[in-house]
Design an enzyme around this catalytic site. Structure first.
Site, PDB file in Angstrom:
ATOM      1  N   CYS A  98      55.454  16.602 108.957  1.00 27.72           N
ATOM      2  CA  CYS A  98      54.738  16.069 108.041  1.00 27.72           C
ATOM      3  C   CYS A  98      53.215  16.254 108.045  1.00 27.72           C
ATOM      4  O   CYS A  98      52.651  17.403 107.925  1.00 27.72           O
ATOM      5  CB  CYS A  98      55.136  14.430 107.780  1.00 27.72           C
ATOM      6  SG  CYS A  98      54.559  13.905 106.126  1.00 27.72           S
TER       7      CYS A  98
ATOM      8  N   HIS B 299      61.217  14.023 108.369  1.00 19.68           N
ATOM      9  CA  HIS B 299      60.883  13.303 109.708  1.00 19.68           C
ATOM     10  C   HIS B 299      62.135  13.248 110.348  1.00 19.68           C
ATOM     11  O   HIS B 299      62.965  12.407 110.256  1.00 19.68           O
ATOM     12  CB  HIS B 299      60.145  11.990 109.339  1.00 19.68           C
ATOM     13  CG  HIS B 299      59.151  11.768 108.615  1.00 19.68           C
ATOM     14  ND1 HIS B 299      57.995  11.692 109.695  1.00 19.68           N
ATOM     15  CD2 HIS B 299      58.435  12.239 107.543  1.00 19.68           C
ATOM     16  CE1 HIS B 299      56.802  11.612 108.968  1.00 19.68           C
ATOM     17  NE2 HIS B 299      57.058  11.806 107.604  1.00 19.68           N
TER      18      HIS B 299
ATOM     19  N   GLU C 170      62.291  12.517 113.436  1.00 19.98           N
ATOM     20  CA  GLU C 170      62.201  11.389 114.584  1.00 19.98           C
ATOM     21  C   GLU C 170      62.802   9.975 113.865  1.00 19.98           C
ATOM     22  O   GLU C 170      63.045   9.105 114.710  1.00 19.98           O
ATOM     23  CB  GLU C 170      60.652  11.059 115.032  1.00 19.98           C
ATOM     24  CG  GLU C 170      59.769  10.572 114.026  1.00 19.98           C
ATOM     25  CD  GLU C 170      59.462  11.468 112.849  1.00 19.98           C
ATOM     26  OE1 GLU C 170      58.519  11.175 112.108  1.00 19.98           O
ATOM     27  OE2 GLU C 170      60.007  12.644 112.831  1.00 19.98           O
TER      28      GLU C 170
END
Length: 226
Positions: free
Chosen positions: A88, A197, A199
């Site tokens: 991002c 994302h 994560e």
């Protein structure tokens, strides 16, 4: 190598550095905190540039972070082969640093987008995607205001013809990215930029899936087996 040491750079305004560190740990690596104002990568084996709003995105997303002291060291190391993942805002910083081509512009709808997004993996030969199979579809959260990948047609053609498009959006293009691009890599495949994302998709308790963990296990296994 006992454990892959993966650096996580924190800029003023980073939001997802702790999440990235947790993902690295879940993948079996050792996260190493790196600070934007330092000139020391601390001997890490790979680096993650996390999501957030570095320096508040006051000038342009990633444009100020590109001049952070640690980026001098990172650019040189990445050009020498250090694996780097930009997520991002990290993707934006990589483009502003010219480690990746193109730019991330405001979303086509001019609204912040936050949703669980379906992706298709196009390149599984990068340092960060070897745990996936080509064409595999993932569900990973996306949250951005400036996520519209843009480049001139010559660059887009080159990315497609050389296999440097890492992932594309499926079913819905959430931000108007050209050619549905959700992630790209450099020619060597060691530097990858992703708008989604991963994560936030490493544990079933907190994410829509665990589909994002493969990005982190890919680099950890690569480094341990090197």
């Amino acid at each position: 190598m006992d454990a892959a040491r993966v650096g996580i750079i924190t800029f003023p305004g980073s939001l997802d550095d702790k999440d990235a560190a947790r993902a690295v740990r879940l993948a079996g690596g050792e996260p190493v905190a790196l600070w934007h104002a330092d000139h020391d990568l601390r001997g890490v084996d790979a680096v993650v540039l996390p999501g957030g709003f570095s320096y508040g995105d006051y000038l342009r997303a990633g444009a100020i972070a590109r001049f952070a002291p640690i980026m001098t060291e990172l650019v040189a190391a990445a050009e020498a082969g250090l694996p780097v993942l930009g997520i991002c805002n990290g993707f934006q910083v990589l483009c502003e640093s010219h480690l990746l081509p193109g730019a991330l512009l405001p979303n086509s709808g001019l609204h912040f987008v936050c949703r669980d997004q379906r992706l298709r993996l196009e390149n599984t030969d990068t340092a960060w995607t070897t745990e996936y199979r080509e064409g595999q579809e993932l569900v990973i959260p996306i949250k951005n205001r400036d996520g519209r990948y843009t480049a001139d047609r010559e660059t887009l053609t080159e990315l497609a013809e050389t296999g440097r498009i890492v992932a594309r959006y499926v079913d819905l293009n959430p931000n108007g990215s050209m050619d549905d691009i959700a992630g790209i890599c450099n020619e060597a495949g060691n530097v990858v930029g992703l708008m989604p994302h991963p994560e936030h998709a490493v544990e079933s308790l907190t994410g829509p899936s665990t589909d994002g963990l493969g990005f982190f296990t890919s680099i950890v296994k690569r480094l341990v087996n090197a």
